[in-house]
Design a protein around this motif. Structure first.
Motif, mmCIF file in Angstrom:
data_model
loop_
_atom_site.group_PDB
_atom_site.id
_atom_site.type_symbol
_atom_site.label_atom_id
_atom_site.label_comp_id
_atom_site.label_asym_id
_atom_site.label_seq_id
_atom_site.Cartn_x
_atom_site.Cartn_y
_atom_site.Cartn_z
ATOM 1 N N ARG A 225 -19.575 53.088 0.207
ATOM 2 C CA ARG A 225 -20.345 53.699 -0.822
ATOM 3 C C ARG A 225 -21.633 53.792 -0.719
ATOM 4 O O ARG A 225 -22.606 54.749 -0.766
ATOM 5 N N ALA A 229 -24.130 57.178 0.154
ATOM 6 C CA ALA A 229 -25.243 57.455 -0.772
ATOM 7 C C ALA A 229 -26.643 57.238 0.279
ATOM 8 O O ALA A 229 -27.317 58.142 -0.126
ATOM 9 N N LEU A 262 -23.195 62.430 -2.109
ATOM 10 C CA LEU A 262 -23.869 61.597 -3.156
ATOM 11 C C LEU A 262 -22.291 61.573 -4.405
ATOM 12 O O LEU A 262 -22.233 60.625 -4.983
ATOM 13 N N ALA A 265 -19.950 59.386 -2.910
ATOM 14 C CA ALA A 265 -20.407 57.936 -3.076
ATOM 15 C C ALA A 265 -20.236 57.296 -4.477
ATOM 16 O O ALA A 265 -19.692 56.250 -4.804
ATOM 17 N N ALA A 266 -20.533 58.311 -5.459
ATOM 18 C CA ALA A 266 -20.433 57.982 -6.777
ATOM 19 C C ALA A 266 -19.114 57.822 -7.326
ATOM 20 O O ALA A 266 -18.528 56.885 -7.941
ATOM 21 N N TRP A 284 -27.292 54.865 -12.028
ATOM 22 C CA TRP A 284 -26.950 55.462 -10.726
ATOM 23 C C TRP A 284 -26.884 56.854 -10.777
ATOM 24 O O TRP A 284 -27.029 57.682 -9.997
ATOM 25 N N ARG A 288 -29.012 59.945 -9.288
ATOM 26 C CA ARG A 288 -28.269 60.934 -8.176
ATOM 27 C C ARG A 288 -28.558 62.270 -8.803
ATOM 28 O O ARG A 288 -29.132 63.413 -7.981
#
Length: 383
Positions: A225, A229, A262, A265-266, A284, A288
């Motif tokens: 992750r 990111a 992103l 990654a989230a 977070w 983003r």
């Protein structure tokens, strides 16, 4: 756990022992002892997770070492290899008491659970006093310590704590001993702990699919992750820079890639927390969104491509419309406009056709019009 080089059954990207650590944490355990053939990468990941959550970890290949790790006054929670219990139920049923989790033998034995008498099967979890490990000293070195602790608990008259039999059919309680069994169980596990986004946010749904694919293949989802990111931030910065320098199509391509990276990654972060009871990281998520919104505005303010303030103003209005579409009260048909990956992809196509500024203005006006004339999501009337 099997040692290095042996086959390890994984569920949602984690070993079964990792999931059992989450169940132990739900019971407020202060120490985790893992019986393993020998050190290996999976054991290291389990140790890292336990220590990250604030509990001490010990790995051992011999049950005789347990006597030095467990005190007589301790309460010892034992998990059978491959057992995947319901962690919320464990916290309620075993909190502060000793006993043996049991299932009806009818239906449980055929699923691989061990029969302990005519009507009951062991459900794979037990709680006993710490002095029970002293009885393991009489066992030969190659004996099964889990079976020994179960026998000691039953001989001491431990009470049976009944697990609802229907949970076997609902996959809330399972014995997973093979990759095929893990694959079948994984579908229901994801539905309970990390359900996919709805189809009206296609970018988020696509990111979730990618994240699930990655979770089953990377060794450490948290590190993956961070790498995703970082790649997304780099792509976003490159896109915003290219846009400010006048390369609008290249800029929007970079921002679309950044948004997808992103989002993956989230989603991977949510999957890595699934089943742990850890809260979501809203900060977070907001960072983003803010990063992507500011990058879009930076592209729209390029002095080399756009004259005046109208394009920048359209970008700001579109950002506001995207945020309004994400509100829980917004109408369902407006929700796709809250998906930044989708919106940036549309703007990339528009930029390739040299319609970037008009497309932004049109999307912004459309979203605001829908929000004004249909301001609230209709509530469903119960049948």
């Amino acid at each position: 756990m099997p040692g290095e080089g042996a086959s390890t059954v994984r569920l949602a990207g984690h070993s079964i022992a990792w999931h059992q650590v989450q169940a132990a944490l739900a019971l407020a355990c202060e120490r985790v002892v893992c019986l393993a053939d020998r050190p290996g990468p999976e054991l290291a990941l389990v140790q890292r997770e336990a220590e990250r959550r604030g509990v001490s970890f010990h790995g051992t290949g011999s049950h005789r070492a347990l006597s030095g790790l467990v005190k007589a006054a301790d309460t010892l929670i034992v998990f059978a290899p491959g057992i995947l219990p319901d962690r919320e139920w464990l916290a309620q049923a075993f909190g502060g008491r000793v006993g043996v989790a049991v299932l009806s033998s009818e239906g449980a034995v055929e699923r691989g659970f061990e029969r302990i008498d005519r009507e009951r099967a062991w459900a794979g979890v037990l709680a006993t006093r710490g002095d029970a490990v002293e009885a393991l000293g009489a066992l030969p070195p190659d004996a099964d310590p889990i079976a020994g602790l179960l026998r000691v608990s039953l001989q001491r008259g431990a009470s049976g704590i009944a697990v609802p039999d229907k949970w076997l059919d609902e996959d809330r309680w399972a014995l997973v001993g093979s990759p095929a069994a893990a694959e079948r169980y994984e579908v229901h596990w994801y539905q309970r702990h990390a359900p996919p986004p709805p189809p009206h946010v296609p970018g988020a749904a696509l990111a979730h699919r990618f994240a699930r694919w990655l979770a089953g293949r990377v060794g450490d989802a948290r590190r993956a992750r961070i790498a995703l990111a970082a790649s997304g931030v780099a792509a976003g910065i490159a896109g915003a820079t290219a846009g400010f320098l006048g390369q609008t199509t290249a800029a929007m391509t970079g921002l679309t890639a950044a948004s997808l990276l992103l989002a993956i990654a989230a989603a991977l972060g949510r999957l890595s927390r699934a089943g742990t009871g850890e809260p979501a990281r809203d900060r977070w998520e907001e960072q983003r969104r803010a990063f992507l919104d500011l990058s879009l505005v930076a592209v729209a303010t390029s002095p080399r491509t756009f004259e005046g303030w109208t394009t920048a103003f359209a970008a700001l209005v579109l950002v506001a419309a995207i945020r309004l579409a994400a509100e829980p009260s917004s109408p369902l048909f407006l929700r796709p406009m809250s998906d930044r990956t989708l919106m940036l992809a549309l703007l990339t196509i528009a930029a390739a056709g040299e319609l970037f500024a008009p497309a932004m203005a049109l999307l912004a006006l459309l979203a605001l019009a829908l929000r004004i004339f249909w301001p609230h999501q209709k509530k469903l009337t119960p049948a």
